[in-house]
Design a protein around this motif. Structure first.
Motif, short mmCIF file in Angstrom:
data_model
loop_
_atom_site.label_atom_id
_atom_site.label_comp_id
_atom_site.label_asym_id
_atom_site.label_seq_id
_atom_site.Cartn_x
_atom_site.Cartn_y
_atom_site.Cartn_z
N GLY C 263 0.84 -1.20 0.00
CA GLY C 263 0.00 0.00 0.00
C GLY C 263 0.87 1.24 0.00
N PRO C 264 0.25 2.42 0.15
CA PRO C 264 1.04 3.65 0.13
C PRO C 264 1.84 3.85 1.43
N ALA C 265 2.98 4.50 1.33
CA ALA C 265 3.79 4.81 2.50
C ALA C 265 4.57 6.08 2.24
N ARG C 266 4.91 6.78 3.32
CA ARG C 266 5.70 8.01 3.16
C ARG C 266 7.10 7.76 3.65
N LEU C 267 8.06 8.21 2.86
CA LEU C 267 9.47 8.03 3.22
C LEU C 267 10.13 9.39 3.34
N GLY C 268 11.08 9.47 4.28
CA GLY C 268 11.79 10.74 4.42
C GLY C 268 13.29 10.51 4.48
N PHE C 269 14.04 11.45 3.95
CA PHE C 269 15.50 11.38 4.08
C PHE C 269 16.09 12.78 4.07
N ARG C 270 17.16 12.91 4.85
CA ARG C 270 17.83 14.20 5.00
C ARG C 270 18.65 14.51 3.74
N PRO C 271 18.82 15.78 3.43
CA PRO C 271 19.63 16.13 2.25
C PRO C 271 21.06 15.56 2.33
N TYR C 272 21.60 15.48 3.56
CA TYR C 272 22.97 14.98 3.65
C TYR C 272 23.04 13.49 3.33
N ALA C 273 21.90 12.79 3.36
CA ALA C 273 21.90 11.36 3.06
C ALA C 273 21.83 11.10 1.56
N VAL C 274 21.78 12.15 0.77
CA VAL C 274 21.74 11.97 -0.68
C VAL C 274 23.17 12.08 -1.20
N GLN C 275 23.62 11.06 -1.90
CA GLN C 275 24.98 11.09 -2.45
C GLN C 275 24.92 11.32 -3.94
N ILE C 276 25.83 12.14 -4.41
CA ILE C 276 25.82 12.55 -5.82
C ILE C 276 27.22 12.36 -6.38
N SER C 277 27.31 11.96 -7.63
CA SER C 277 28.62 11.86 -8.27
C SER C 277 28.50 12.26 -9.73
N SER C 278 29.57 12.85 -10.23
CA SER C 278 29.59 13.16 -11.67
C SER C 278 29.96 11.91 -12.47
N ASP C 279 30.49 10.92 -11.75
CA ASP C 279 30.76 9.62 -12.41
C ASP C 279 29.43 8.89 -12.54
N LEU C 280 28.94 8.76 -13.76
CA LEU C 280 27.59 8.24 -13.97
C LEU C 280 27.45 6.78 -13.59
N THR C 281 28.58 6.11 -13.38
CA THR C 281 28.49 4.69 -13.05
C THR C 281 28.56 4.45 -11.54
N GLN C 282 28.89 5.50 -10.77
CA GLN C 282 29.13 5.29 -9.35
C GLN C 282 27.86 4.92 -8.57
N PHE C 283 26.77 5.66 -8.84
CA PHE C 283 25.53 5.38 -8.09
C PHE C 283 24.46 4.86 -9.03
N ARG C 284 23.40 4.42 -8.42
CA ARG C 284 22.42 3.64 -9.16
C ARG C 284 21.54 4.46 -10.10
N TYR C 285 21.13 5.67 -9.63
CA TYR C 285 20.14 6.42 -10.42
C TYR C 285 20.77 7.56 -11.20
N ARG C 286 20.15 7.87 -12.34
CA ARG C 286 20.59 9.01 -13.14
C ARG C 286 19.71 10.23 -12.83
N ALA C 287 20.33 11.37 -12.76
CA ALA C 287 19.56 12.60 -12.52
C ALA C 287 20.28 13.78 -13.14
N VAL C 288 19.58 14.92 -13.20
CA VAL C 288 20.21 16.14 -13.71
C VAL C 288 20.24 17.17 -12.58
N LEU C 289 21.41 17.76 -12.38
CA LEU C 289 21.53 18.79 -11.36
C LEU C 289 20.86 20.05 -11.88
N ARG C 290 19.79 20.47 -11.22
CA ARG C 290 19.04 21.61 -11.75
C ARG C 290 19.49 22.95 -11.16
N ARG C 291 19.60 23.01 -9.85
CA ARG C 291 19.96 24.31 -9.26
C ARG C 291 20.93 24.14 -8.10
#
Lengths: 303, 273, 366
Positions: C263-291
């Protein structure tokens, strides 16, 4: 009726040659109209009092004032004022304290009640006391039995004057006390001050100009009250005649000299009015300056 | 907004004293008079309150008070406007002088106005050739009432004008409105409720006025006799019932005026946050 | 215990300003009462002072139940939000007021006033009047006045609310130092979580008249009791997930969730728990840095996933530079840890570290 006595809590008047100002000729026309009105309607009558008073020379003027009945009228007026003003000052402080510092049901009604003497004709006010204490009044018989005279005597005049002038101090103080809020008083309480100590050391000093202002107005009205006093006094010369009643008596007597005397006695009250206006203007100038200073000070904080 | 605290002491004592004082000075006296009139019964009251003499005096009192308030509405507004918006020499003095009628005892005002407007007085002499009788006429009553009620008008309008934002007028100007148009579409609608409050205050003050009028009026029955004078005259003739009946009418009119003024003030303040 | 607040409640007419509030403050602590504006924290403070009477519950100061003790006798020092300095008295007279009321001798008053002027760096200002002082000076006079009669507790209502940002920072440091020197039990109200975190030993969080959590700054930040606290203290990303067979899905992202019904659930995470890399193979998901938002030493970035979901992340300037990040750059990302938010927002499950992730190496900033 808050507008009657408490007015002019003015900020700095900002004026310059603004683009949105009226054309010069309109400005000057309006200024001329306004000044002409003030000149004819307010200045001339005042000047006229003194001109008429001295019409028969300084000697006559002094003689008019030293007449026994006039001297008695002056004394009586001072006596009534000395009783009325302190009473109404105490009332004004008490009323302002509970109205300005607390919220309760019926407050608006209470304020309206305090305004009542501003709206009621002085004649009606005087009559209300005659209904109680006059010869045919509710207490009339009882008073006569005990040989107590209120109507056509000083007590009645004090009562009527007190009624007419009780709103002045209260009405001046309420907005002043409201504007200062309750935080300073609360601070005094947290520092251990009792209610009286708080009132004397904190509330009164911060609203003293309001008190003085109210007392000045109350005093002027008490000395000059005519309608209510004339209903209860009976205007007995040398006994129950105040200065305004004396003016009336002299004015209505047929002789030319008495007419001039009327103006001489009236000039006393005119002087009182002028003194009142000077003190009033000074107090207003002061509050305005304090206000400007306080604003300047808060402006500096931002830097 | 600051929080009203119930921690401050002295509420019961001061309120108690206030109510006691008002009770003794206002409620009891007014109540006594109303009680006496109620004792008269409706018929007696109506007979006294609507006698021909009383009716004539109402007409004069209301009419003259209305005229006086109207004159003040015009000149008082001009005066307030000039004092707030323009600079000119002796402005402070003029401003202080507005309070003269407030500070000057009414008897003195009546005395000097009567003298000035009498046929050979300072102003009366100019009116005489035109056949205008100012003193000792109904016009005299209007003059006295205008004098005593002027400050109420000016002092009501002044603070409101001061707080009025010039920016709204400037906004109108930038949108192309001329000065006259700005005045009628922006300034006047904002000011109107206040002018009406001032009108009501002046009117209420004039209605009850006694001292100044009896000097300048000829005080003739049915012609130049204001209502307060009728009350006093009846009182002096020991006609208490008549005096009290008319006084009760005046009292209730005063109460109605107070209520009206309260409503007007609330209405005038409705655009303020 | 210096202050004990037990089951306290307050109603103003129909409005409930506080209900069932319980907390204890130890001798010498510096505690923040934190919460959104209009949440009842000032009411609680004023009840402790005796400026407001509680509708229910007990207030105990130093072992004595003070419900029926009037404000004058509670021996508290209170600093008002707008200082409430006596306008008609000089600085010295303001400070001396409480001492005069308590009938101290003239000499004692003089020396105490001098001591406080020294302590609060107000020397040379004793003859000035409140309107001649700057905001920061007024604040210090208010504190000096409250401290003068040696209160058993010092209560401050939004002490830094009325001064501008720069002076606020100075005053914070300054209150911490003052508390350190005097060691008087201090309770202050604030709506600013950063201020509460920086200044206090412990934080009492109150919202809608109820106690949400009590704890050290670190506790309330790392182990928030509920979603309200989690979102009020710092920034939190909240996403709506759909759970199926122990796996929550939000767009392309997957969150393993053990023992959570479908069923539905709400998840929360702190900004510091988000890891970002310019190496596209390092982490699992692809995203675009917007601002990118520059917040001093830390940066906040917003990245947009292919599904359109926007996630806020936080990193230091150095990391940003080392990774060669810039707006509109394609990056890879991962969420290091997250927590399940209860749907009613009242209680929280513990955080779930993502199993297949490298151990965290980034220092946790606020």
């Amino acid at each position: 009726m808050a507008g009657i006595v408490n007015h002019k809590r003015r900020g700095a008047t900002v004026k310059s040659q603004r683009g949105s100002d009226e054309p010069a000729w309109v400005r000057w026309l309006l200024i001329t109209l306004g000044l002409a009105f003030v000149g004819i309607f307010l200045v001339l009558p005042l000047v006229n009092v003194f001109v008429q008073a001295f019409q028969m020379g300084l000697g006559f003027y002094v003689k008019s004032l030293l007449e026994a009945d006039t001297v008695h009228a002056i004394k009586l007026t001072l006596l009534i004022t000395c009783i009325t003003v302190p009473l109404n000052t105490i009332f004004g402080m008490a009323a302002a304290w509970c109205i300005a510092k607390f919220d309760f049901k019926g407050k608006a009604f209470l304020i309206t009640l305090i305004d009542l003497p501003f709206a009621v004709s002085p004649v009606v006010a005087g009559l209300m006391f005659v209904v109680w204490f006059g010869r045919q009044g509710i207490f009339g018989g009882w008073l006569e039995e005990h040989d107590i005279k209120i109507i056509f005597a000083v007590p009645g005049m004090v009562l009527a004057t007190t009624f007419i002038t009780f709103p002045f101090v209260a009405r001046e103080l309420i907005p002043v006390m409201q504007a200062t809020g309750t935080e300073q008083e609360q601070a005094a309480l947290t520092l251990g001050a009792s209610g009286w100590q708080t009132f004397w050391h904190v509330t009164l000093p911060s609203s003293k100009w309001g008190v003085i202002y109210g007392v000045i107005l109350c005093n002027a009205r008490a000395m000059g009250e005519f309608g209510a006093v004339s209903v209860v006094s009976g205007s007995i010369a040398g006994s129950t005649e105040t200065i305004p009643l004396r003016v009336d008596k002299l004015f209505h007597s047929a002789s030319m000299a008495a007419g001039v005397s009327a103006f001489a006695v009236a000039s006393l009250l005119a002087v009182l009015a002028l003194i009142t206006l000077v003190i009033k203007s000074y107090l207003e100038w002061r509050t305005e300056r304090d206000h400007a200073l306080a604003q300047e000070a808060t402006g500096e904080v931002g830097n | 907004m600051f929080r009203k605290s119930n921690a401050l002491p002295g509420f019961k004592r001061t309120l108690g004293f206030t109510l006691f004082y008002l009770g003794l000075l206002v409620i009891l006296p007014a109540g006594g008079m109303i009680f006496r009139v109620v004792q008269l019964g409706w018929g007696g009251f109506w007979h006294n309150a609507t006698s021909a003499r009383a009716l004539a005096s109402y007409e004069l009192s209301f009419g003259a008070s209305f005229f006086a308030a109207a004159v003040n509405a015009v000149f008082g507004t001009i005066l307030a406007w000039v004092l707030v918006r323009y600079h000119f020499p002796f402005k402070r003095l003029v401003d202080a002088l507005v309070d003269v009628p407030f500070a000057l005892p009414t008897a003195v005002a009546g005395l000097t106005l009567a003298n000035m407007f009498s046929p050979n007085g300072w102003l009366g002499q100019f009116l005489e050739p035109w056949g205008i009788k100012a003193a000792y006429s109904r016009l005299g009553v209007v003059i006295a009432l205008t004098f005593v009620s002027l400050p109420f008008m000016v002092r009501t309008i002044q603070p409101v004008l001061e707080q009025m934002e010039r920016e709204t007028e400037e906004a109108a100007a930038t949108l192309g409105a001329g000065r006259l148009r700005t005045f009628f579409t922006v300034v006047l609608p904002t000011l109107m409720p206040t002018v009406m409050t001032g009108f009501a205050l002046s009117f209420a003050r004039a209605l009850g006025e006694y001292g100044s009028v009896i000097f300048i009026s000829s005080n003739m029955e049915y012609k130049t006799e204001i209502t307060p004078l009728v009350i006093i005259t009846y009182l002096e003739q020991y006609e208490y019932a008549a005096a009290m009946s008319i006084a009760v009418v005046m009292l209730f009119i005063s109460l109605a005026m107070l209520a009206a003024i309260n409503l007007l003030e609330r209405w005038a303040g409705r655009f303020q946050s | 215990m210096s202050i004990v607040v037990r089951n306290i409640g307050k109603q103003f007419g129909d409005v409930v300003a506080a209900k069932d509030v319980n907390f204890e403050i130890r001798e010498g602590e510096l505690v923040a009462l934190l919460g959104p504006s209009g949440g009842g924290k000032t009411t609680v403070l004023r009840m402790i002072a005796g400026l407001e009477m509680p509708s229910e519950g007990d207030i105990i100061i130093r072992g004595q139940r003070v419900n029926d003790v009037p404000v004058q006798k509670r021996n508290i020092g209170f600093v008002f939000q707008n200082y409430a300095l006596f306008k008609t008295m000089s600085v010295a007279k303001n400070i001396a007021f409480g001492l005069k009321i308590k009938k101290w001798s003239k000499a004692d008053i003089e020396s105490r006033v001098a001591e406080l002027l020294e302590l609060l760096e107000l020397r040379g200002l004793e003859k000035r009047y409140p309107h001649q002082l700057s905001g920061g000076q007024r604040q210090r006079v208010a504190i000096a006045r409250a401290l003068a009669p040696k209160p058993s507790v010092l209560l401050l209502d939004e002490p830094f609310g009325a001064v501008d940002a720069k002076i606020r920072q100075e005053l914070r440091e300054w209150l911490t130092r003052l508390h350190h020197d005097l060691n008087v039990t201090t309770l202050f109200v604030t709506h600013d979580q950063e201020e509460a975190m920086e200044v206090s030993n412990r934080i009492v969080i109150i919202a809608k008249g109820r106690l949400e959590q009590i704890g050290t700054p670190r506790e309330v930040y790392e182990q928030p009791k509920n979603e309200f606290v989690a979102r009020f203290i710092g920034v939190m990303n909240v996403v709506e997930a759909e759970v199926k067979n122990g796996m929550g899905r939000v767009g392309e992202m997957e969150f393993p969730l053990v023992n959570v019904p479908d069923g539905p659930a709400r998840l929360g995470f702190r900004p510091y728990a988000v890891q970002i890399s310019s190496d596209l193979t390092q982490f699992r998901y692809r995203a675009v840095l917007r601002r990118t938002f520059f917040l001093g030493i830390m940066l906040r970035v917003e990245v947009e996933l292919a599904s359109g979901l926007i996630i806020r992340a936080r990193m230091t300037k150095e990391e940003y530079a080392t990774l060669g990040l810039r707006d509109e750059l394609e990056v890879s990302m991962q969420i290091r840890q997250y927590r399940l938010l209860a749907t009613d927002g009242t209680s929280l499950a513990p955080e779930v570290p993502v199993s297949y992730q490298l151990p965290p190496h980034i220092a946790e900033g606020i």
